[in-house]
Every structure is written in C-alpha cells, then in structure tokens.
Design an enzyme around this catalytic site. Sequence first.
Site, PDB file in Angstrom:
ATOM      1  CE  LYS A 157      11.402 -72.444 -64.620  1.00 52.99           C
ATOM      2  NZ  LYS A 157      12.037 -71.498 -65.582  1.00 52.99           N
ATOM      3  CD  GLU A 196      25.299 -79.149 -61.759  1.00 51.56           C
ATOM      4  OE1 GLU A 196      25.976 -78.287 -61.145  1.00 51.56           O
ATOM      5  OE2 GLU A 196      25.047 -79.081 -62.960  1.00 51.56           O
ATOM      6  CB  CYS A 228      27.933 -75.167 -62.378  1.00 53.17           C
ATOM      7  SG  CYS A 228      27.929 -76.731 -63.274  1.00 53.17           S
ATOM      8  CD  GLU A 275      28.562 -70.389 -59.450  1.00 51.21           C
ATOM      9  OE1 GLU A 275      28.824 -71.353 -60.188  1.00 51.21           O
ATOM     10  OE2 GLU A 275      27.516 -70.316 -58.777  1.00 51.21           O
TER      11      GLU A 275
END
Length: 497
Positions: A189, A265, A299, A396
């Site tokens: 996806k 991840e 990331c 983040e």
Amino acid sequence: MANVSVELKTPITGPYTQPTGLFINNEFIEGVEKKKFEVINPSTEDVICSVHEATEKDVDIAVAAARKAFNGVWRRTTPQKRGILLLKLADLCEKNLDLLAAVESLDNGKSITMARGDVGAVVGCIRYYGGWADKVGGKTIDVNPDMFHYTRREPIGVCGQVIPWNFPLLMLAWKIGPALATGNTVVLKTAEQTPLSGLVLAQLVKEAGFPPGVLNIISGFGKTAGAALASHMDVDKIAFTGSTLVGRSIMKAAASSNLKKVTLELGGKSPNIVFNDADIEEAISWVNYGIYYNHGQCCCAGSRIYVQEGIYDKFVAAFKKRAEENKVGDPFLPETFQGPQVSQLQFDRIMGYIESGKKDGATVVTGGQRLGDKGYFIQPTIFADVKQNMTIMKEEIFGPVCAIAKFKDEAEVIQLGNDTEYGLAASVHTKDLNTAIRVANGIKAGTVWVNCHNMLSHQVPFGGFKSSGLGRELGEEALANYTEHKSVAINMQGKLF
C-alpha cells in the site's frame, strides 16, 4: 472498461499516461466500491488527478491474488529466475529514470535533482536484491554420525507492506527487494499523499515479466487499507515505515489477528554532534544536508544539533549563512534544493512546532515563516539556545526545522544524545578517531555517521533502537525479515536410539 488511467504531463518528460487503478494480478482495476481520492500537487495546491481507493474488500482481493501466486507459480519459480526478474525490473527503472523522478517530484514535491538520486538508489537496491535471490541458503550441522541435520530458509508467505510519503519509490524498493528475492509475494500500500510514482512503477513490474499476483500495489488510506492489511488473517508478515504512533497500532493489529511477523522502521530525533576540533566548514555542510535534505522530511534527519561550547557562536553564525543559501522553490528547477512540504496537514504541523519553539523562548536564528503564498513552502529554520525539555528538542518535527544547543564535554553530549525515546541515527563531527569511536559506541542508535550524515547504502543495514523500530532494512540483514528458518533431522539408520 474501467477508467484506470489519465493523461498527465511533467515539465521534465512532457505528456505521459498515469495509471490510477489498483494494480492487482498484473492489471489495473477499479476498487469494489468504486471510490476515488484526489492527489494534490504540494507546489501549487492544485489537484493533479484522482486515483482509485482500496477498501477492505479490495485488500481481500489483493491478498487472495498474492496467496494464489505464492502457492502456485511463484513457488515453482527458481531463485535464479526470481533474481533475473528483479534485475529486469531494475533495468526498466533505470531506462525510465526521468519519468519516475518527474512523477515523484510532481506528487511529493521533492527537487528533481533529489528525485533522480532516489530513482538511482531504487535501481541499485533492486539490483542488489536481485543478486541475492539465489544466494539465500541453509547449512548442515554435524550432531550425530547416525543423523543428518540441515537447515533451510523458506519464504514467509504473503507480505503486507505499507510505505510512507517522504520517499515513495525508494521505500517501495527497500520493501519489495528482499521480499521478492526470498520468494514471498507482496501486497504493498502506497501513502495516500503520494500514490502516483508507485503506480507508474507497477507498469514496469508487468513489463519485466513478473507473474500475476506476485506484486500487487494498491492506493488507499492507512485507517482502512493499511489497517486491513495489518489485521488480515491471510497475511503472514507486515512491514511498515512511518510514525511510531502508527507503528504501535500495526503491532497491536498483527498480534491480535494471526500473530504475523512484523518489521517497523519508525520515527527519529537524531543528534548531530559537532566537537571543537571539527572542520567547521565541512561540518556545516553536512549538518545542513542532515536536516534540510528532502525538505527535512526524513526519519533520520539530524534535527538535534549539539555543538561544543568552544565553537558554538562561530558555528551558529556560519550555519545561519549556509542555511539561507539553500534554494527553496519549484522542485522542477535544477537549482532547487528544498521543495514544499508534502501536504497542508504536514505544513500546519511544522508551523505549529515553529510557534511552539518561539513560545518556549528558543532563539530564531533564521527562518520561522512560510515562504510565498502558494504551495506548502517553509523557510529553512534554525532555533538556537534550545533547552533539552523544549518540545522542538524532544518531538519529531519532520520538516526543515532544527534545534541547536551547546555541550561541554563528551560525557555530557552522550547523555544528551541518548535523552530521547528514539534511536534511529546520529552523527559525530570530529578529527579525533578515538572520540568518534567512543561517541559512536555510546550513542544508542541503529546508525551512527562520522563526519557525514544521511549516507545510506543498500549494502548496509538500517533500522532503529528503542521506539525507532524493529528489524533492519537493507543489506543482507533485511533478508532475515522475509524468511523462516526450518530445521530438518534425518535418522540415517531408521532405528529408535
């Protein structure tokens, strides 16, 4: 006949046919419920086109196709043949590099220069795993002269894969490479913000000669299609790249369904550490690249910058100058370094963090504002004198915003670097090899770069400690994510001992 493509154009390649359907069994089809959703150009805020949305029913169809292929044609395909197919796919990606890169820039907003680099890395990654396909083996184990013991590594089965919007094609390659090389079938996806490039690549999957059902690529939303994959009883493995929050929900769904294998991840808040003895000019170049690469939507972005007190003021002044030289604007211009953020939602989130930093009393060195009045552009932003407990230092941000603080010595900066729930990456800038090794060993992160940042390679494993994930992408280590170890013991005498 279902309408599963539209005619679009890019400034680089001109007109092209954009698939919009769900790629299942090597065909583009409509969704069962015939739903569509719009894809937005982040540079202009205009609608590019609409694509077909996968619902839970469509996930069932895609999984059934993958299961049929796994139990049938793909199981009978030799490892060598799997490798050849991956190599053909890599060749086709290379042949169509400009188109893939242009579509990536169109719906993601990344600069065309970076998009070309991404597609080059896609080619390298798929080729790398094509080379591994016939080299995944077991071993014999000498236990008893009357027994023959061996192990074999078998594919897990049907793998669900959910990829993010920041590196659409690259994350697709990272996921499908080891999965297909080891004999699994895949339902992947794409992110709802950036489905277009994956659908273009799907055309190449069929052209390369992959059998129907081996690789299925669907567009849809995480709360529906993604959740359906994670909880599906006939999916044997789920792999996800994205936020830690969603990663936790993926784990729960996997555990509460059929206890499927999971690799994650996830997020990061990577420390970028600069010592007094560092080459300041080179360090600033890498720090700039570490945070503003891919518009800060990375990331492993080096968003927490710790500078030793002896060079702190000099570093901040020089970094300000360097950040202000970054070209922000139209991603199709060759000089552009930073394009727009991917969406209105992400733009608003980043601007909220910038306001939080200002409110908490951090010093705005440069940036801190929207750029222009159209598109999701944000100025490269530097906050200095940031306290460890400020939100911009702890959470983040996933944008072109960094927080700088000073440190006294090695022991302190290791403590500061580890003062986070994340552990994806870090970097150290110093001329002293002993310092570099001690700090690299002391930081709890899956990857530590010395005198560089964001230097990823398909040959080297990548993944996180702590809340930054489970398992490893890339390198030989990624193959373990997609194989089961089976032990076989044969009684050579046939007698009960």
